[in-house]
Scaffold this active site. Structure first.
Site, PDB file in Angstrom:
ATOM      1  CB  ALA A 172      21.846 -48.185 -30.075  1.00  0.00           C
ATOM      2  CG  LEU A 195      29.824 -35.010 -30.838  1.00  0.00           C
ATOM      3  CD1 LEU A 195      30.777 -36.190 -30.757  1.00  0.00           C
ATOM      4  CD2 LEU A 195      30.320 -34.021 -31.897  1.00  0.00           C
ATOM      5  CE  LYS A 209      29.831 -40.263 -29.345  1.00  0.00           C
ATOM      6  NZ  LYS A 209      29.642 -40.714 -27.984  1.00  0.00           N
TER       7      LYS A 209
HETATM    8  S1  IVH Z   1      33.880 -33.850 -29.550  1.00  0.00           S
HETATM    9  C1  IVH Z   1      30.299 -30.656 -28.956  1.00  0.00           C
HETATM   10  N1  IVH Z   1      35.270 -36.018 -29.604  1.00  0.00           N
HETATM   11  O1  IVH Z   1      30.690 -37.910 -27.006  1.00  0.00           O
HETATM   12  C2  IVH Z   1      30.851 -31.840 -28.377  1.00  0.00           C
HETATM   13  N2  IVH Z   1      33.373 -35.963 -28.200  1.00  0.00           N
HETATM   14  O2  IVH Z   1      27.871 -37.942 -27.781  1.00  0.00           O
HETATM   15  C3  IVH Z   1      32.164 -32.087 -28.971  1.00  0.00           C
HETATM   16  N3  IVH Z   1      33.042 -37.999 -26.909  1.00  0.00           N
HETATM   17  O3  IVH Z   1      29.669 -35.071 -25.280  1.00  0.00           O
HETATM   18  C4  IVH Z   1      32.666 -33.315 -28.495  1.00  0.00           C
HETATM   19  N4  IVH Z   1      34.785 -39.084 -27.646  1.00  0.00           N
HETATM   20  O4  IVH Z   1      31.609 -36.379 -24.287  1.00  0.00           O
HETATM   21  C5  IVH Z   1      34.210 -35.397 -29.094  1.00  0.00           C
HETATM   22  N5  IVH Z   1      36.664 -37.857 -29.724  1.00  0.00           N
HETATM   23  C6  IVH Z   1      35.598 -37.255 -29.215  1.00  0.00           C
HETATM   24  C7  IVH Z   1      34.772 -37.875 -28.273  1.00  0.00           C
HETATM   25  C8  IVH Z   1      33.658 -37.180 -27.789  1.00  0.00           C
HETATM   26  C9  IVH Z   1      33.759 -39.120 -26.831  1.00  0.00           C
HETATM   27  C10 IVH Z   1      31.788 -37.727 -26.165  1.00  0.00           C
HETATM   28  C11 IVH Z   1      31.680 -36.316 -25.663  1.00  0.00           C
HETATM   29  C12 IVH Z   1      30.391 -35.817 -26.202  1.00  0.00           C
HETATM   30  C13 IVH Z   1      29.685 -37.064 -26.541  1.00  0.00           C
HETATM   31  C14 IVH Z   1      28.665 -36.828 -27.614  1.00  0.00           C
END
Ligand code: IVH
Length: 668
Positions: A33, A82, A114
């Site tokens: 954060a 993200l 997440k």
């Molecule tokens: S989608 C373009 N879905 O969070 C990246 N990421 O802070 C698309 N992460 O690098 C990622 N849970 O490693 C996606 N359900 C989820 C996720 C997730 C954890 C991580 C991922 C990403 C990071 C971004």
């Protein structure tokens, strides 16, 4: 301009330092954060001052520094990160952007958890796992194939049919909280590395040269995306693609749902914000993705993030930081409170750099040393509190914290209440710290408020020996005030006039101003309702005080004790000559009436000022019940002259007793 550039430079330095600790040392010193918060500050500063953007700014890179012990692995498509939202407003802004890009058509979103783990890419060639890599800087990661082979939940060979020739699965490697706990316990007994959270433990386990170590760590995996999906273009939604991965044997977390309603998304967020503490793996938010692949393509990416997805983050409430020093504060009543100062952190966007350690016990409990790492939480989301210590054994500057034997302000010997572990300086107003705080309290908002008389001026007045006690303020002259720097003619006139205004006060405010130990605003209010004058309060008995609703034995004793010290009585009497009370008799009457409601009262003896029936009638009118016999359930015995056996029965049963004189206080 120079100061903006400086600010940008400072932010960059901080961010780079945090990235170094995070990526190189697997030892984050700030929470996600705080990192996100600083990065977003840098973003907005750079956006407004584009001339200062440099190619090495953290905003221009996607991810991390790589470590050297693994082979490099170039990603076929960049592994982006993200964009984040921290509240509903932020999330709705994302939806508005999407709506604009798809010309307001209804959009279905896929909501997922997440997972707070390590992002990895898995390449399957004809269904066989051939390469696994970390994200690295988003373009080049580390080849960790050998280690990933040991993760049981990641299939080496996919099952089922219609598996693409080349498939890239993206997801998170993580460690269960329960496994993390037992790993730390084992490591502690073997004097091995301590991990500050499951994510670091997972990262440390994944980046082992010896894959046997990884194998022993029981890592887990959930997929949340894909790179190549060749031959599978007919699967047109993100959700269906994840389900396909599941069919081929790749783990996907089951908490997924599709909706077009932001209210349902917010409910999902709220649900998991609470539930996350009961799930055996860490989640730090939810991820919302446009479900249609066609729309995703239409919406596209920016340099760092896909525009079709957002992480809606939970606010982080616990953060690790380093202890710099402990100061010992002397409170208004002389209690010594240790206060821990640490490297500043942000919790829910609020900067925090210190937390009270309450008392000596806390320091002994934690065996606290300078340079230890401390985990800070905002209790009730407000008050910062150190909840755990991580010993920093590697730091040579580590110094044990020793509670002082003498007052840090006046140097007098401190006294310790062994039972309550309270350490106190008993010098009272002779101790400058206590004097300053007492005087500030006396003239504070809900006491005898003097507008414009802050702690700084009070401290200067004390230093110039112009005031030593509250009474001195009423003798101050304009010329005295002008001896203080930055106080001129105008300001001194104003202060003198507000000192004069403060002379008109209420009994409640005056009692509160005295700063009697444990008498806060609420107790002051009760006392002012019970007693009609300061004189009555000064001469109150201990029993009387104990019988005031909401005042227990200890507070009653503190009040009684305060007025039994002649120095205090003298001060109060002098002050009473300087001030005027606005009387609130209706309040007192109300209190008196309330006192008798529902009370079972027995009378004994002969009364001088009232007849028995008169007393009975008044008490009944006030809501009391008059009984003839004393029993355990009697609340009050009122005795007159020549009382009989009821008096002795009541005394034996420890029933509250008052005489005719005390009764008069209630009735008049
Ligand atoms: S989608 C373009 N879905 O969070 C990246 N990421 O802070 C698309 N992460 O690098 C990622 N849970 O490693 C996606 N359900 C989820 C996720 C997730 C954890 C991580 C991922 C990403 C990071 C971004």
């Amino acid at each position: 301009m120079e100061s903006i550039k400086n600010k940008i430079d400072q932010l960059r330095k901080k961010i780079l330092k945090y990235e170094y600790f995070y990526h190189k040392l697997d030892q984050p010193i700030v929470s996600d954060a705080e990192y996100d918060y600083l990065l977003s500050q840098l973003y907005s500063l750079e956006l407004k001052n584009k001339q200062f953007i440099t190619s090495d700014s953290p905003t221009q890179r996607i991810g991390s520094n790589l470590i050297d012990k693994f082979k490099k692995s170039v990603h076929f498509f960049p592994m982006l990160s993200l964009d984040n939202a921290f509240n509903l407003k932020g999330y709705l802004e994302f939806e508005t952007r999407i709506k604009k890009l798809v010309s307001n058509s209804v959009v279905n979103y896929c909501c997922e958890l997440k997972i707070d783990g390590i992002a990895v890419s898995l390449i399957y060639e004809r269904g066989i796992l051939t390469r696994a890599s970390t994200r690295g800087d988003g373009y080049v990661g580390e080849n960790i194939t050998k280690n990933v082979y040991t993760i049981k939940s990641i299939p080496l060979i996919l099952k089922g049919s219609k598996i693409p020739d080349r498939l890239e699965v993206r997801g998170e490697v993580f460690m269960l909280k329960s496994d993390f706990k037992s790993l730390n316990q084992t490591n502690k007994s073997n004097k091995e590395k301590f991990f500050s959270n499951p994510r670091n433990a997972a990262a440390g386990s994944l980046r082992q040269i010896d894959s046997k170590v990884t194998a022993a760590r029981n890592l887990m995996f959930f997929a949340h995306g894909y790179g190549f999906f060749k031959g599978m273009e007919f699967i047109k939604t993100h959700y269906d693609r994840l389900m396909k991965l599941l069919e081929w044997g790749i783990p996907v977390n089951k908490n997924i749902f599709i909706t077009s309603s932001y209210l349902e998304i917010f409910n999902f967020y709220k649900k998991f914000e609470k539930k996350r503490f009961f799930i055996d793996f860490d989640i730090d938010g939810i991820v919302i993705k446009v479900n249609s692949i066609e729309l995703q393509k239409k919406i596209g990416f920016n340099a760092k993030h896909p525009r079709w997805a957002i992480a809606f983050k939970f606010s982080s409430k616990e953060i690790i930081t380093r202890l710099n020093k402990v100061k010992f504060q002397v409170g208004r009543t002389g209690i010594i409170t240790p206060v821990a100062y640490f490297d500043p952190i942000y919790i829910s966007g609020v900067k925090i750099r210190k937390a009270s350690l309450y008392n000596k016990n806390e320091i002994e409990k934690f065996q606290l040393c300078i340079n230890d790492f401390v985990i800070v939480r905002r209790c009730g989301d407000v008050i910062p509190k150190i909840i755990r210590i991580i010993k920093n054994k590697s730091d040579n500057n580590s110094k044990k914290i020793i509670f002082p034997l003498f007052c840090p302000i006046c140097g007098s010997k401190l006294l310790e209440d062994e039972k309550e572990k309270i350490v106190r300086c008993n010098s009272g107003l002779l101790c400058t710290a206590q004097k300053e705080k007492s005087l500030h309290h006396f003239f504070s908002k809900n006491a005898l408020f003097i507008n414009g008389l802050g702690p700084k001026i009070i401290s200067k007045l004390i230093k110039k020996n112009l005031v030593n006690s509250p009474i001195d303020f009423f003798y101050l002259k304009k010329d005295d005030l002008k001896k203080i720097d930055k106080i001129g003619d105008k300001k001194s006139t104003k202060i003198i006039s507000t000192i004069d205004q403060s002379r008109n006060t209420s009994l409640r405010n005056f009692i509160y101003a005295l700063g009697i130990f444990s008498v806060g605003e609420r107790i002051a209010e009760k006392l002012s309702e019970r007693y009609e004058s300061m004189d009555a309060l000064i001469h109150s008995t201990l029993i009387e005080l104990e019988n005031i609703d909401g005042i227990g034995k200890i507070i009653a004793f503190n009040i009684f004790n305060y007025f039994s010290i002649s120095k205090n009585r003298v001060l109060v009497i002098k002050l009473l000559k300087e001030i005027r009370f606005s009387v609130n008799r209706t309040k007192q009457k109300k209190y008196k009436k309330k006192f008798f409601i529902g009370k079972k009262i027995v009378l004994t003896g002969k009364f001088v000022s009232f007849s028995r029936s008169e007393i009975k009638n008044i008490l009944i009118e006030f809501g009391a019940k008059i009984l003839n016999k004393v029993s355990k359930s009697t609340d009050l015995l009122i005795y007159g002259e020549n009382f009989g056996s009821k008096f002795f029965q009541a005394r034996q049963l420890k029933i509250h007793m008052i005489n005719e004189e005390e009764l008069k206080i209630f009735l008049i």
